[in-house]
Design a protein around this motif. Structure first.
Motif, mmCIF file in Angstrom:
data_model
loop_
_atom_site.group_PDB
_atom_site.id
_atom_site.type_symbol
_atom_site.label_atom_id
_atom_site.label_comp_id
_atom_site.label_asym_id
_atom_site.label_seq_id
_atom_site.Cartn_x
_atom_site.Cartn_y
_atom_site.Cartn_z
ATOM 1 N N ARG A 297 0.849 -1.202 0.000
ATOM 2 C CA ARG A 297 0.000 0.000 0.000
ATOM 3 C C ARG A 297 0.889 1.258 0.000
ATOM 4 O O ARG A 297 0.624 2.220 -0.720
ATOM 5 N N THR A 298 1.958 1.227 0.800
ATOM 6 C CA THR A 298 2.882 2.359 0.864
ATOM 7 C C THR A 298 3.550 2.579 -0.489
ATOM 8 O O THR A 298 3.683 3.723 -0.952
ATOM 9 N N PHE A 299 3.970 1.496 -1.149
ATOM 10 C CA PHE A 299 4.576 1.609 -2.474
ATOM 11 C C PHE A 299 3.610 2.228 -3.470
ATOM 12 O O PHE A 299 3.983 3.125 -4.232
ATOM 13 N N MET A 300 2.387 1.735 -3.479
ATOM 14 C CA MET A 300 1.416 2.264 -4.436
ATOM 15 C C MET A 300 1.145 3.743 -4.176
ATOM 16 O O MET A 300 1.024 4.533 -5.118
ATOM 17 N N ALA A 301 1.055 4.142 -2.920
ATOM 18 C CA ALA A 301 0.844 5.556 -2.602
ATOM 19 C C ALA A 301 2.014 6.399 -3.114
ATOM 20 O O ALA A 301 1.814 7.503 -3.641
ATOM 21 N N LEU B 127 -7.475 -0.661 -2.763
ATOM 22 C CA LEU B 127 -6.817 0.631 -2.948
ATOM 23 C C LEU B 127 -7.598 1.548 -3.890
ATOM 24 O O LEU B 127 -7.135 2.644 -4.203
ATOM 25 N N GLY B 128 -8.760 1.083 -4.366
ATOM 26 C CA GLY B 128 -9.594 1.903 -5.239
ATOM 27 C C GLY B 128 -9.450 1.633 -6.719
ATOM 28 O O GLY B 128 -10.049 2.321 -7.540
ATOM 29 N N TYR B 129 -8.696 0.620 -7.091
ATOM 30 C CA TYR B 129 -8.554 0.265 -8.501
ATOM 31 C C TYR B 129 -9.733 -0.607 -8.906
ATOM 32 O O TYR B 129 -10.273 -1.354 -8.095
ATOM 33 N N ALA B 130 -10.128 -0.500 -10.170
ATOM 34 C CA ALA B 130 -11.275 -1.254 -10.665
ATOM 35 C C ALA B 130 -10.947 -1.836 -12.034
ATOM 36 O O ALA B 130 -10.101 -1.308 -12.770
#
Length: 144
Positions: free
Chosen positions: A90-94, A126-129
């Motif tokens: 999650r930290t990487f994606m942010a 993370l909100g991806y669809a």
């Protein structure tokens, strides 16, 4: 645990390849060392790794991002299996989202292998669809 996220250096190569192998990301038709060399020739600042300062600088995560002027992409995002679920992915994606937004990137895309429900769930959280698109590819330079 405070991980250090930094830009990849060539000394990280073997640790990154081992991480990708441990996470099942390496395929026979993609030579990971060639993929690393290719990434270092284009936007190397978007190739990040994370180390564990308490574990003799053990490399614990890595990922590549890129921006082509139209869309951003994330590839080869991997977290050591024993640390998956720790928040490091999650930290990487942010961080990738922040870096790409700073470059003016309007949308971030990624690909997940069909059937990898755990990873699909991670990105959905993370909100991806699902964009309801078909990903197609054609090999221009064989790695084998």
């Amino acid at each position: 645990m405070q991980y250090v996220i930094r830009q990849f250096t060539p000394d990280d190569t073997e640790a990154v390849v081992a991480l990708w192998e441990a996470c099942g990301l390496v395929r026979p038709w993609n030579d990971p060392r060639k993929d690393i060399a290719r990434k270092l020739s284009v936007q190397p600042e978007l190739f990040l790794v994370a180390t564990d300062p308490e574990g003799a600088d053990r490399l614990v995560a890595a990922g590549m991002a890129g921006f082509d002027g139209h869309r951003g992409w994330v590839n080869y995002l991997a977290v050591q299996p024993d640390l998956q679920g720790s928040g490091l992915g999650r930290t990487f994606m942010a961080e990738f989202e922040r870096l790409l937004a700073d470059m003016g990137c309007p949308k971030l895309n990624l690909q997940v292998r069909a059937g990898n429900e755990q990873v699909i769930g991670f990105y959905e959280a993370l909100g991806y669809a699902d964009d309801h698109t078909v990903s197609m590819g054609k090999r221009l330079i064989p790695d084998a």
